[in-house]
Design a protein around this motif. Sequence first.
Motif, PDB file in Angstrom:
ATOM      1  N   SER A  52       1.029  -1.304   0.399  1.00  0.00           N
ATOM      2  CA  SER A  52       0.172   0.521   0.219  1.00  0.00           C
ATOM      3  C   SER A  52       0.535   1.563   0.087  1.00  0.00           C
ATOM      4  O   SER A  52       1.933   1.067   0.609  1.00  0.00           O
ATOM      5  CB  SER A  52      -0.633   0.184   0.770  1.00  0.00           C
ATOM      6  N   GLY A  53       0.105   2.267  -0.892  1.00  0.00           N
ATOM      7  CA  GLY A  53       1.180   3.266  -0.816  1.00  0.00           C
ATOM      8  C   GLY A  53       0.332   5.058  -1.478  1.00  0.00           C
ATOM      9  O   GLY A  53      -0.811   4.617  -1.488  1.00  0.00           O
ATOM     10  N   TYR A  54       1.100   6.000  -1.295  1.00  0.00           N
ATOM     11  CA  TYR A  54       0.509   7.041  -1.570  1.00  0.00           C
ATOM     12  C   TYR A  54       1.818   7.157  -3.258  1.00  0.00           C
ATOM     13  O   TYR A  54       2.782   7.356  -2.554  1.00  0.00           O
ATOM     14  CB  TYR A  54       0.873   8.100  -1.085  1.00  0.00           C
ATOM     15  N   LEU A  60      -3.196   9.731  -5.743  1.00  0.00           N
ATOM     16  CA  LEU A  60      -3.913   8.212  -5.402  1.00  0.00           C
ATOM     17  C   LEU A  60      -3.681   7.571  -3.876  1.00  0.00           C
ATOM     18  O   LEU A  60      -1.979   7.326  -4.006  1.00  0.00           O
ATOM     19  CB  LEU A  60      -3.860   7.124  -6.323  1.00  0.00           C
ATOM     20  N   ILE A  61      -4.026   7.313  -3.131  1.00  0.00           N
ATOM     21  CA  ILE A  61      -4.111   6.085  -2.211  1.00  0.00           C
ATOM     22  C   ILE A  61      -3.767   4.685  -2.712  1.00  0.00           C
ATOM     23  O   ILE A  61      -5.435   4.802  -3.138  1.00  0.00           O
ATOM     24  CB  ILE A  61      -4.315   6.588  -0.802  1.00  0.00           C
ATOM     25  N   THR A  94      -3.977   1.632   7.804  1.00  0.00           N
ATOM     26  CA  THR A  94      -3.003   2.341   6.798  1.00  0.00           C
ATOM     27  C   THR A  94      -3.275   3.459   5.811  1.00  0.00           C
ATOM     28  O   THR A  94      -2.549   4.222   5.148  1.00  0.00           O
ATOM     29  CB  THR A  94      -2.459   0.999   6.895  1.00  0.00           C
ATOM     30  N   VAL A  95      -4.698   3.490   5.673  1.00  0.00           N
ATOM     31  CA  VAL A  95      -5.131   4.250   4.921  1.00  0.00           C
ATOM     32  C   VAL A  95      -5.067   5.708   5.614  1.00  0.00           C
ATOM     33  O   VAL A  95      -4.668   6.867   4.748  1.00  0.00           O
ATOM     34  CB  VAL A  95      -6.360   3.908   5.192  1.00  0.00           C
ATOM     35  N   PHE A  96      -5.290   5.825   6.932  1.00  0.00           N
ATOM     36  CA  PHE A  96      -4.439   7.262   7.371  1.00  0.00           C
ATOM     37  C   PHE A  96      -3.351   7.126   7.495  1.00  0.00           C
ATOM     38  O   PHE A  96      -2.796   8.597   7.046  1.00  0.00           O
ATOM     39  CB  PHE A  96      -5.465   7.052   8.670  1.00  0.00           C
ATOM     40  N   HIS A  97      -2.116   6.149   7.761  1.00  0.00           N
ATOM     41  CA  HIS A  97      -0.932   6.638   7.318  1.00  0.00           C
ATOM     42  C   HIS A  97      -0.828   7.043   6.237  1.00  0.00           C
ATOM     43  O   HIS A  97      -0.119   7.938   5.863  1.00  0.00           O
ATOM     44  CB  HIS A  97      -0.200   5.617   7.718  1.00  0.00           C
ATOM     45  N   PHE A 124       0.171  11.330  12.405  1.00  0.00           N
ATOM     46  CA  PHE A 124      -1.432  11.015  11.162  1.00  0.00           C
ATOM     47  C   PHE A 124      -2.084  10.471  11.430  1.00  0.00           C
ATOM     48  O   PHE A 124      -3.272  10.931  11.819  1.00  0.00           O
ATOM     49  CB  PHE A 124      -1.492  12.588   9.633  1.00  0.00           C
ATOM     50  N   ALA A 125      -1.986   9.072  11.075  1.00  0.00           N
ATOM     51  CA  ALA A 125      -3.166   7.985  11.222  1.00  0.00           C
ATOM     52  C   ALA A 125      -3.539   7.996  12.826  1.00  0.00           C
ATOM     53  O   ALA A 125      -4.721   7.833  13.061  1.00  0.00           O
ATOM     54  CB  ALA A 125      -2.036   7.576  11.192  1.00  0.00           C
TER      55      ALA A 125
END
Length: 214
Positions: A52-54, A60-61, A94-97, A124-125
Amino acid sequence: MSYEEPVPADRGSARTLRERRVIESAAAELNGYLDLSYEIALLGRSCGGEGSGYDPGARLIELCYEDLTEQRELFETAGRRPAGEEAAAVMAETVFHEAGHALADALGLRFDNDRAEEDAADAFAALMLIREGPPGERTLLTAAQAYELAAAHTGPDPGTDEHAPPASRAAAHRCRLHAASPTRYPPAPTALPCPDTWTNALTPLLRQSPQGSA
């Protein structure tokens, strides 16, 4: 937000991600808290091992189905079966990270090194989850437990990973939980006590959250 059709091996994890509405719930929290000048898309997909990544170019996440598989196996190996709920909780963190990385990109923030940015994304997460009150705190605790389980497998050496070692990430999340709710979460069981700066850093956020304090 959207989902790509998974490869056969990822169908179970893709179904779990959809059924538990991990992406949708995180997107609702982010949209309610942030107002950026452009949209950032969230996509569930099979990533072929990339993780997972940005993607700043695409804004895009990407949340990878196989990451959920790995987290479920991590908890199940430790004796927590079934572990779909735990795996979904880690994916929410992970989404919030990754959203932390997206926010840093949108604001043009600069960091001394990659590790500093990763630490900021972790913070932030944690803050996004703590804003949710007890349910979010439980999600954050599960993420900390996942890092602790990962540390037991990987050892103290982070190698070339730009992230902090899993044990350090776990301890940091536990310190944030303690700062947010000392009565629900005792001091982190680490060699060093949580620094007072965790409480100071969380105070402005907790004033905005009706459920943020014990």
